[in-house]
Design an enzyme around this catalytic site. Structure first.
Site, PDB file in Angstrom:
ATOM      1  N   GLY A  56       0.793  -1.221   0.000  1.00 23.32           N
ATOM      2  CA  GLY A  56       0.000   0.000   0.000  1.00 23.32           C
ATOM      3  C   GLY A  56       0.822   1.267   0.000  1.00 23.32           C
ATOM      4  O   GLY A  56       0.486   2.248  -0.682  1.00 23.32           O
ATOM      5  N   THR A  57       1.914   1.289   0.757  1.00 21.87           N
ATOM      6  CA  THR A  57       2.743   2.493   0.827  1.00 21.87           C
ATOM      7  C   THR A  57       3.325   2.834  -0.537  1.00 21.87           C
ATOM      8  O   THR A  57       3.277   3.993  -0.979  1.00 21.87           O
ATOM      9  CB  THR A  57       3.858   2.308   1.868  1.00 21.87           C
ATOM     10  OG1 THR A  57       3.277   2.255   3.174  1.00 21.87           O
ATOM     11  CG2 THR A  57       4.859   3.457   1.811  1.00 21.87           C
ATOM     12  N   ASN A 112      -8.722   4.230   8.132  1.00 16.62           N
ATOM     13  CA  ASN A 112      -8.114   3.060   8.756  1.00 16.62           C
ATOM     14  C   ASN A 112      -8.233   3.044  10.271  1.00 16.62           C
ATOM     15  O   ASN A 112      -8.032   2.002  10.894  1.00 16.62           O
ATOM     16  CB  ASN A 112      -6.629   2.972   8.371  1.00 16.62           C
ATOM     17  CG  ASN A 112      -5.874   4.254   8.671  1.00 16.62           C
ATOM     18  OD1 ASN A 112      -6.231   5.320   8.159  1.00 16.62           O
ATOM     19  ND2 ASN A 112      -4.852   4.171   9.495  1.00 16.62           N
ATOM     20  N   GLN A 153      -8.205  -0.079   2.998  1.00 19.22           N
ATOM     21  CA  GLN A 153      -9.099  -0.636   4.013  1.00 19.22           C
ATOM     22  C   GLN A 153     -10.491  -0.981   3.471  1.00 19.22           C
ATOM     23  O   GLN A 153     -11.325  -1.492   4.224  1.00 19.22           O
ATOM     24  CB  GLN A 153      -9.238   0.347   5.182  1.00 19.22           C
ATOM     25  CG  GLN A 153      -7.993   0.476   6.035  1.00 19.22           C
ATOM     26  CD  GLN A 153      -7.661  -0.788   6.806  1.00 19.22           C
ATOM     27  OE1 GLN A 153      -8.473  -1.700   6.945  1.00 19.22           O
ATOM     28  NE2 GLN A 153      -6.433  -0.862   7.313  1.00 19.22           N
ATOM     29  N   SER A 157      -3.518  -3.060  -0.841  1.00 24.43           N
ATOM     30  CA  SER A 157      -2.451  -3.827  -0.185  1.00 24.43           C
ATOM     31  C   SER A 157      -2.898  -5.266   0.020  1.00 24.43           C
ATOM     32  O   SER A 157      -4.032  -5.513   0.443  1.00 24.43           O
ATOM     33  CB  SER A 157      -2.117  -3.198   1.169  1.00 24.43           C
ATOM     34  OG  SER A 157      -1.153  -3.958   1.856  1.00 24.43           O
ATOM     35  N   THR A 168      12.415  -7.046 -10.652  1.00 21.67           N
ATOM     36  CA  THR A 168      11.867  -8.377 -10.906  1.00 21.67           C
ATOM     37  C   THR A 168      10.594  -8.577 -10.101  1.00 21.67           C
ATOM     38  O   THR A 168      10.573  -8.371  -8.884  1.00 21.67           O
ATOM     39  CB  THR A 168      12.890  -9.464 -10.524  1.00 21.67           C
ATOM     40  OG1 THR A 168      14.070  -9.280 -11.303  1.00 21.67           O
ATOM     41  CG2 THR A 168      12.324 -10.858 -10.768  1.00 21.67           C
ATOM     42  N   CYS A 210       0.465   1.131  11.561  1.00 25.77           N
ATOM     43  CA  CYS A 210       1.677   1.685  10.958  1.00 25.77           C
ATOM     44  C   CYS A 210       2.330   2.731  11.847  1.00 25.77           C
ATOM     45  O   CYS A 210       3.471   3.113  11.625  1.00 25.77           O
ATOM     46  CB  CYS A 210       1.356   2.298   9.597  1.00 25.77           C
ATOM     47  SG  CYS A 210       0.791   1.090   8.391  1.00 25.77           S
TER      48      CYS A 210
END
Length: 384
Positions: A70-71, A150, A180, A200, A238, A326
């Site tokens: 997500g970040t 969140n 979320q 995410s 990759t 977080c």
């Protein structure tokens, strides 16, 4: 007994996703950029994951970019769209209650000279659309509003926001942090007027370290990671094939019988709220049930600090968060709880309970029983 009620922080990886990942880690482990058969097989798993996810969004497979989570998805959406459209204007807009992975990029852009508007929210955590309307102009190039908060679970009016953006700032891109909400609510970005959407994997019973960004066809976004040119040059490096495949499987599972699962989570959430409000000095933060996500409940407990309550519950096998996972391990005041007008004492006594489709009523009942014992005891201890 244990009750894991911290599913907004992370979820248990589904068995189907984990089994598929293990096979790709140990047997079919080719590099998707390789030209031989093992590489082609790895590339096939990436295409299959894209197909599964695109189906849940009613989007094109070419509109998905896999990321590390997500970040990165939020950073790519924000920096990538601003770099690509900087000649069109220098005004960008977000809200006061966004996740740090949105707020911090906006602050950095503000330091670089961009004009940033931070929209206020009301006492329920709902963004003020009048403020959005006033902030929009022909110079606006990006608006970022989360779908579900969140910390308190409020569902933001993203479709109404999209309509305002199209009317008053037609050149702006609209980014939605759906970390979320994806897997809990139906999201069709094209229909809703969303240009960029972040997700995410580990919030939907997929693996950690993987996510995706939906980028509407023809939306201009520049890459922020350069290198080998993977994913059409939009995200070099990759590809993490096992994690991508696991994400695709988790996404498909999340949207199987979604309405029935969402209804069950709402029922569990409503039961939890009814029962916890029977404990004196307990309040629930956020919007009404109709305007809230089915899996998040923010609770403030008078006279008991959140860290004390969190660790007391942990001793009984009940796992919750003191806000966003977080940032909950850092001594900082919640910007969301501050933005909705909570006083310091109430903020200091706030914990978050979050459910998933696997959460049972027995787990919730056990947690409630522990809360009914712990809260009066801790209050008495604090008073002494």
């Amino acid at each position: 007994m244990e009750a894991y009620l911290d599913n907004s922080a992370t979820t248990k990886c589904s068995g189907r996703a984990a089994e598929l990942m293990m096979r790709l880690l140990t047997e079919e482990y080719g590099n998707p950029s390789s030209l031989h058969g093992m590489g082609a097989l790895a590339e096939k798993y990436i295409r299959e994951a894209k197909k599964k996810i695109a189906k849940t969004l009613k989007a094109g497979e070419s509109e998905l970019i896999f990321t590390s989570g997500g970040t990165e998805s939020n950073n790519l959406a924000i920096f990538g769209s601003v770099w690509a459209n900087r000649r069109a204007g220098n005004e960008i807009i977000t809200t006061a209650i966004e996740h740090p992975s949105v707020l911090q990029p906006f602050r950095q852009l503000e330091e670089l000279g961009y004009r940033v508007a931070y929209l206020p929210v009301d006492a329920s955590g709902t963004v003020c659309l009048n403020a959005l309307s006033d902030a929009l102009s022909r110079q606006t190039i990006l608006v970022s509003i989360m779908h579900v908060n969140n910390e308190i679970g409020t569902i933001e009016p993203v479709e109404e926001a999209a309509a305002l953006i199209r009317e008053k700032a037609p050149n702006a891109l609209f980014h939605v942090d759906a970390i979320q909400s994806y897997g809990k609510l139906r999201i069709h970005p094209k229909k809703s007027g969303i240009d960029l959407l972040s997700v995410s994997g580990h919030k939907i019973h997929g693996p950690k370290g993987v996510g995706f960004l939906y980028v509407r066809d023809k939306a201009k976004v520049k890459p922020i990671l350069l290198g080998g040119g993977q994913q059409g040059g939009m995200r070099s490096g990759t590809e993490n094939v096992p994690a991508i495949a696991g994400l695709g499987e988790a996404a498909a599972q999340a949207y199987e019988n979604l309405e029935a699962k969402t209804e069950a989570m709402y029922a569990l959430r409503d039961y939890f709220i009814r029962e916890i409000l029977q404990i004196p000095g307990v309040t629930v933060n956020g919007a009404s049930a109709e305007q809230s996500a089915p899996h998040i409940v923010s609770v403030s407990v008078e006279g008991v600090r959140s860290e004390v309550l969190l660790h007391s519950l942990e001793e009984k096998g009940v796992y919750v968060s003191a806000g966003s996972a977080c940032s909950s391990n850092k001594p900082s005041v919640s910007k969301t709880l501050t933005a909705i007008g909570l006083k310091k004492e109430r903020i200091e006594g706030t914990v978050r309970f979050s459910f998933c489709t696997c959460t049972t009523k027995e787990e919730v009942e056990y947690a409630l029983a522990q809360l009914a014992e712990i809260i009066p005891f801790r209050r008495k201890f604090t008073r002494k």
